[in-house]
Design a protein around this motif. Structure first.
Motif, PDB file in Angstrom:
ATOM      1  N   LYS A 106     -90.759  50.282 144.839  1.00 57.01           N
ATOM      2  CA  LYS A 106     -89.716  49.880 145.797  1.00 57.01           C
ATOM      3  C   LYS A 106     -88.610  49.079 145.128  1.00 57.01           C
ATOM      4  O   LYS A 106     -87.447  49.132 145.532  1.00 57.01           O
ATOM      5  CB  LYS A 106     -90.335  49.036 146.914  1.00 57.01           C
ATOM      6  CG  LYS A 106     -91.273  49.784 147.842  1.00 57.01           C
ATOM      7  CD  LYS A 106     -90.524  50.441 148.974  1.00 57.01           C
ATOM      8  CE  LYS A 106     -91.477  50.928 150.047  1.00 57.01           C
ATOM      9  NZ  LYS A 106     -90.754  51.594 151.164  1.00 57.01           N
ATOM     10  N   HIS A 107     -88.980  48.349 144.081  1.00 56.88           N
ATOM     11  CA  HIS A 107     -87.993  47.516 143.382  1.00 56.88           C
ATOM     12  C   HIS A 107     -87.291  48.266 142.260  1.00 56.88           C
ATOM     13  O   HIS A 107     -86.423  47.691 141.587  1.00 56.88           O
ATOM     14  CB  HIS A 107     -88.653  46.254 142.836  1.00 56.88           C
ATOM     15  CG  HIS A 107     -88.932  45.216 143.884  1.00 56.88           C
ATOM     16  ND1 HIS A 107     -87.937  44.429 144.422  1.00 56.88           N
ATOM     17  CD2 HIS A 107     -90.082  44.856 144.516  1.00 56.88           C
ATOM     18  CE1 HIS A 107     -88.462  43.610 145.320  1.00 56.88           C
ATOM     19  NE2 HIS A 107     -89.763  43.848 145.400  1.00 56.88           N
ATOM     20  N   GLY A 108     -87.676  49.533 142.020  1.00 55.93           N
ATOM     21  CA  GLY A 108     -86.892  50.326 141.074  1.00 55.93           C
ATOM     22  C   GLY A 108     -87.598  50.839 139.851  1.00 55.93           C
ATOM     23  O   GLY A 108     -86.952  51.393 138.956  1.00 55.93           O
ATOM     24  N   LEU A 109     -88.922  50.695 139.762  1.00 58.81           N
ATOM     25  CA  LEU A 109     -89.671  51.286 138.657  1.00 58.81           C
ATOM     26  C   LEU A 109     -90.218  52.645 139.079  1.00 58.81           C
ATOM     27  O   LEU A 109     -90.662  52.819 140.215  1.00 58.81           O
ATOM     28  CB  LEU A 109     -90.841  50.395 138.231  1.00 58.81           C
ATOM     29  CG  LEU A 109     -90.549  49.195 137.335  1.00 58.81           C
ATOM     30  CD1 LEU A 109     -91.854  48.477 136.997  1.00 58.81           C
ATOM     31  CD2 LEU A 109     -89.837  49.601 136.053  1.00 58.81           C
ATOM     32  N   ALA A 110     -90.199  53.608 138.181  1.00 58.84           N
ATOM     33  CA  ALA A 110     -90.845  54.900 138.413  1.00 58.84           C
ATOM     34  C   ALA A 110     -91.643  55.253 137.164  1.00 58.84           C
ATOM     35  O   ALA A 110     -91.264  54.885 136.046  1.00 58.84           O
ATOM     36  CB  ALA A 110     -89.820  55.982 138.718  1.00 58.84           C
ATOM     37  N   TYR A 111     -92.728  56.006 137.352  1.00 66.00           N
ATOM     38  CA  TYR A 111     -93.710  56.221 136.279  1.00 66.00           C
ATOM     39  C   TYR A 111     -94.069  57.696 136.180  1.00 66.00           C
ATOM     40  O   TYR A 111     -94.400  58.329 137.183  1.00 66.00           O
ATOM     41  CB  TYR A 111     -94.944  55.377 136.602  1.00 66.00           C
ATOM     42  CG  TYR A 111     -96.179  55.640 135.775  1.00 66.00           C
ATOM     43  CD1 TYR A 111     -96.183  55.480 134.390  1.00 66.00           C
ATOM     44  CD2 TYR A 111     -97.383  56.007 136.395  1.00 66.00           C
ATOM     45  CE1 TYR A 111     -97.332  55.690 133.653  1.00 66.00           C
ATOM     46  CE2 TYR A 111     -98.541  56.211 135.663  1.00 66.00           C
ATOM     47  CZ  TYR A 111     -98.510  56.045 134.295  1.00 66.00           C
ATOM     48  OH  TYR A 111     -99.651  56.258 133.565  1.00 66.00           O
ATOM     49  N   VAL A 112     -93.980  58.233 134.960  1.00 69.33           N
ATOM     50  CA  VAL A 112     -94.453  59.588 134.664  1.00 69.33           C
ATOM     51  C   VAL A 112     -95.638  59.441 133.715  1.00 69.33           C
ATOM     52  O   VAL A 112     -95.469  59.055 132.559  1.00 69.33           O
ATOM     53  CB  VAL A 112     -93.346  60.441 134.025  1.00 69.33           C
ATOM     54  CG1 VAL A 112     -93.876  61.846 133.721  1.00 69.33           C
ATOM     55  CG2 VAL A 112     -92.139  60.519 134.942  1.00 69.33           C
ATOM     56  N   PRO A 113     -96.860  59.736 134.182  1.00 70.18           N
ATOM     57  CA  PRO A 113     -98.049  59.458 133.376  1.00 70.18           C
ATOM     58  C   PRO A 113     -98.246  60.434 132.224  1.00 70.18           C
ATOM     59  O   PRO A 113     -97.717  61.548 132.230  1.00 70.18           O
ATOM     60  CB  PRO A 113     -99.193  59.587 134.393  1.00 70.18           C
ATOM     61  CG  PRO A 113     -98.676  60.528 135.418  1.00 70.18           C
ATOM     62  CD  PRO A 113     -97.195  60.264 135.512  1.00 70.18           C
TER      63      PRO A 113
END
Length: 229
Positions: free
Chosen positions: A75-82
């Motif tokens: 929600k605060h702007g981090l995104a993750y590609v595992p």
């Protein structure tokens, strides 16, 4: 954009990342490099909150998120590609992308996603498990991007990808950064890929950052020796 200070991350009782700190500026790509077992994946998982931090700070645009669960960090702007992509093989391409939209309360895939990844538009009804490794990686990145992140975290994106596709992936990530104006942190072992995408390269060893190079100042032979030791 992303500011990490004195971050410690552990698996159970075993501390793997030791008091590590770095900053990533807007529209900047940072590559975390190092041999297997040096803590790159642990660091990425610590940043997104999948592994508990033992102390330190993770701030996005000045907002502290180190004590938040993963969904609130998103929600605060981090995104993750595992690592390994972890797409849903039995869902269609479009259904996979829509899983990233759940947090936003919408089911409509943004138009720019299919502009960035035209192959996914062509294959949007195809099952994710029927895509090639490179196409699955595009799908995993697209799924992360629909959350409209400020910082994209990618863990070993070239793993299992044919060498002929790696150059295309580098161009795609550079395009993503320019189009969407985000920052990227990528853990990687393929030096040529890191040099194609990164503004700065950090070398990790035993859970610590031991070297930092601006792209313009990189000594490729020296970095290659470090990776092969």
């Amino acid at each position: 954009m992303l500011n990490v200070q004195n971050l410690t991350v552990a698996y159970g009782q075993s501390e793997v990342v030791h008091g590590l700190g770095f900053a990533v500026q807007p529209k900047q790509t940072v590559a975390l490099m190092g041999r297997n077992g040096m803590g790159k994946t642990t660091l990425i998982k610590g940043l997104i909150g999948l592994l508990p931090g033992g102390g330190g700070s993770v701030a996005i645009d000045g907002t502290e998120v180190a004590n938040l669960p993963p969904h609130r960090r998103v929600k605060h702007g981090l995104a993750y590609v595992p690592q390994g992509r972890q797409i849903f093989s039995t869902l269609s391409v479009e259904e996979n992308i829509r899983t990233g939209l759940e947090a936003h309360g919408t089911r409509k895939v943004p138009k720019e996603i299919y502009e960035i990844f035209p192959v996914l538009k062509e294959m949007r009804k195809r099952k994710g498990g029927n895509l090639s490794g490179g196409q699955q990686q595009q799908l995993a990145i697209a799924r992360a991007l629909v959350t409209r992140p400020k910082v994209l975290l990618l863990d070993e994106p070239t793993e299992g990808i044919q060498p002929s596709i790696i150059k295309d992936m580098a161009r795609m990530l550079n395009d993503v950064k320019e189009r969407l104006g985000l920052s990227i942190v990528v853990s990687e072992q393929v030096l040529s890929f890191a040099l194609d995408v990164a503004d700065r390269i950090f070398m990790m060893e035993s859970g610590r950052l031991v070297r930092e190079d601006a792209r313009a100042d990189v000594d490729e032979a020296s970095l290659a020796r470090h990776l092969s030791v």
